[in-house]
Write an enzyme that holds these catalytic residues in place. Structure first.
Site, short mmCIF file in Angstrom:
data_model
loop_
_atom_site.label_atom_id
_atom_site.label_comp_id
_atom_site.label_asym_id
_atom_site.label_seq_id
_atom_site.Cartn_x
_atom_site.Cartn_y
_atom_site.Cartn_z
N HIS A 165 12.46 -53.86 48.97
CA HIS A 165 13.73 -54.46 48.58
C HIS A 165 14.87 -53.70 49.26
CE1 HIS A 165 16.81 -56.39 46.21
NE2 HIS A 165 17.27 -55.21 45.84
N GLY A 180 18.72 -49.23 47.44
CA GLY A 180 19.50 -48.76 46.30
C GLY A 180 19.42 -49.75 45.15
N GLN A 181 19.89 -49.32 44.00
CA GLN A 181 19.86 -50.18 42.83
C GLN A 181 20.74 -51.41 43.03
OE1 GLN A 181 21.01 -47.76 39.51
NE2 GLN A 181 19.05 -46.69 39.41
N GLY A 183 23.57 -54.03 42.57
CA GLY A 183 24.96 -53.90 42.17
C GLY A 183 25.73 -52.80 42.88
N LEU A 184 25.07 -52.05 43.77
CA LEU A 184 25.75 -50.95 44.46
C LEU A 184 26.51 -51.43 45.71
CD1 LEU A 184 23.23 -47.97 44.24
CD2 LEU A 184 25.38 -48.28 43.01
N LYS A 186 24.98 -53.30 48.52
CA LYS A 186 24.21 -53.28 49.76
C LYS A 186 24.59 -54.46 50.67
CE LYS A 186 20.21 -53.28 47.71
NZ LYS A 186 20.65 -53.19 46.30
N ASP A 204 17.43 -58.64 51.21
CA ASP A 204 16.72 -58.71 49.93
C ASP A 204 15.26 -58.32 50.04
OD1 ASP A 204 16.75 -59.18 47.12
OD2 ASP A 204 15.64 -61.03 47.49
N ARG A 272 25.93 -30.01 50.17
CA ARG A 272 26.94 -30.42 51.15
C ARG A 272 26.47 -30.24 52.59
NH1 ARG A 272 32.52 -27.69 49.41
NH2 ARG A 272 33.19 -28.98 51.19
#
EC number: 2.7.11.-
Length: 344
Positions: A165, A180-181, A183-184, A186, A204, A272
């Protein structure tokens, strides 16, 4: 175990390889597949009785060998002892020495036989393939080229695959999978990258095929080809909006960018310098990965481009983090030396 039928191999390569069906049509559904102890590249080869290939190719040398067998058979006083139409003959007596008959010699596992170089088909081979339901094909192409094409074809067709995905893009000629989850953002990120001149491969659902020991080939399912779903806009046809160059049919996966939701605490804990290189294993292939925190005010498209540029530099042996740390260590040593000299 992935496999294909001889019928499909013939249909997919009929025009490219100038294939014609000579005998054994009843064996059209014979399967060609990968075995656990045999790589894809070993499926196709010249006639081999010791390590038989599933696709046995007959070139000039092999045809001469079969011609000699036919000539020896013609010398026998009774051909019925050489070839039995109802069962393979195991041994014959030739010139006083026992020899394996044609049937016994070819009584090995194989799915299809291809006579290359436009050579004539041996009558004995035609009869054997017809009797034993082994497809016999002919080609006008030279056998080395024929085998190269079939190896690449089988390597792609029989490759182990999985579906991931995410959004798969071509960024600076590097295959980048953005994950990524939900709603972020993508798809929004992909849309911005496409507007900056990069290309979409799949949205997708990304089909990944292991086409080599360290190679993953990413493709788009036919149903989703050219489409990108963006919240608020619906499904967009990227080819129609941005033109032909905005779409790529496939690409080798080289970099994975994982988007993660980030708050102030996460940003404080973040390494960092990113001293350690992250990798992700897909189908037993290690792929370089980068984690990008998603936070307010961050330009993700610029960050993705920078990550890809940095990856390209690393491929060329240039590591910015390593260079910075070496410069830092060098300056510390110079300061220590200057301090010691001042004391003296």
């Amino acid at each position: 175990m992935p496999s294909i039928s001889v019928r499909r191999l013939y249909q997919d390569n009929q025009h490219k390889l100038q294939l014609a069906w000579a005998a054994g049509t009843a064996g059209a559904d014979n399967r060609i597949g990968i075995k656990a102890d045999k790589p894809v590249l070993a499926l196709v080869g010249h006639l081999n009785f010791i390590h038989p290939n599933q696709v046995q190719v007959i070139g000039v040398a092999e045809a001469e060998f079969l011609k000699r067998m036919e000539d020896e058979a013609d010398d026998l006083s009774d051909l019925s002892t050489m070839v039995d139409k109802t069962r393979p003959m195991r041994q014959v007596q030739a010139n006083g020495n026992p020899e394996e008959s044609f049937g016994a010699l070819f009584d090995i596992p194989m799915s299809v036989v291809i006579v290359a170089n436009g050579l004539p088909v041996s009558p004995m081979l035609r009869d054997y393939c017809h009797t034993n339901n082994i497809p016999l094909l002919t080609s006008k192409l030279e056998s080395p080229h024929l085998m190269d094409v079939l190896r690449i074809y089988l390597q792609r067709t029989l490759a182990v695959s999985t579906v991931k995905h995410g959004v798969f893009l071509d960024v600076f000629e590097i295959g980048v999978l953005i994950t990524g989850q939900s709603g972020l953002g993508k798809s929004e990120l992909a849309l911005e990258l496409i507007s900056r001149g990069h290309s979409l491969i799949a949205d997708d659902a990304v089909e990944l095929y292991r086409t080599g020991p360290e190679t993953l080939d990413g493709r788009c399912p036919p149903m989703l080809k050219d489409f990108l779903e963006v919240r608020g806009l619906g499904v967009l046809n990227i080819r129609h909006i941005f033109g032909e160059t905005s779409i790529r049919p496939k690409k080798i996966l080289q970099l994975i960018i994982n988007l993660v939701a980030a708050d102030d605490e996460y940003m404080k804990r973040l390494d960092r310098l990113s001293i350690r290189s992250e990798t992700e294993s897909i189908l037993d292939v290690s792929v370089r990965s980068v984690t990008l925190p998603v936070a307010v005010g961050r330009n993700l498209a610029v960050l993705v481009e920078a990550a890809v540029r940095n990856y390209i530099l690393q491929l060329r042996g240039k590591d910015s983090t390593k260079e910075f740390l070496e410069r830092h260590q060098s300056m510390l040593k110079e300061n220590e030396t200057s301090h010691e000299n001042s004391i003296d």
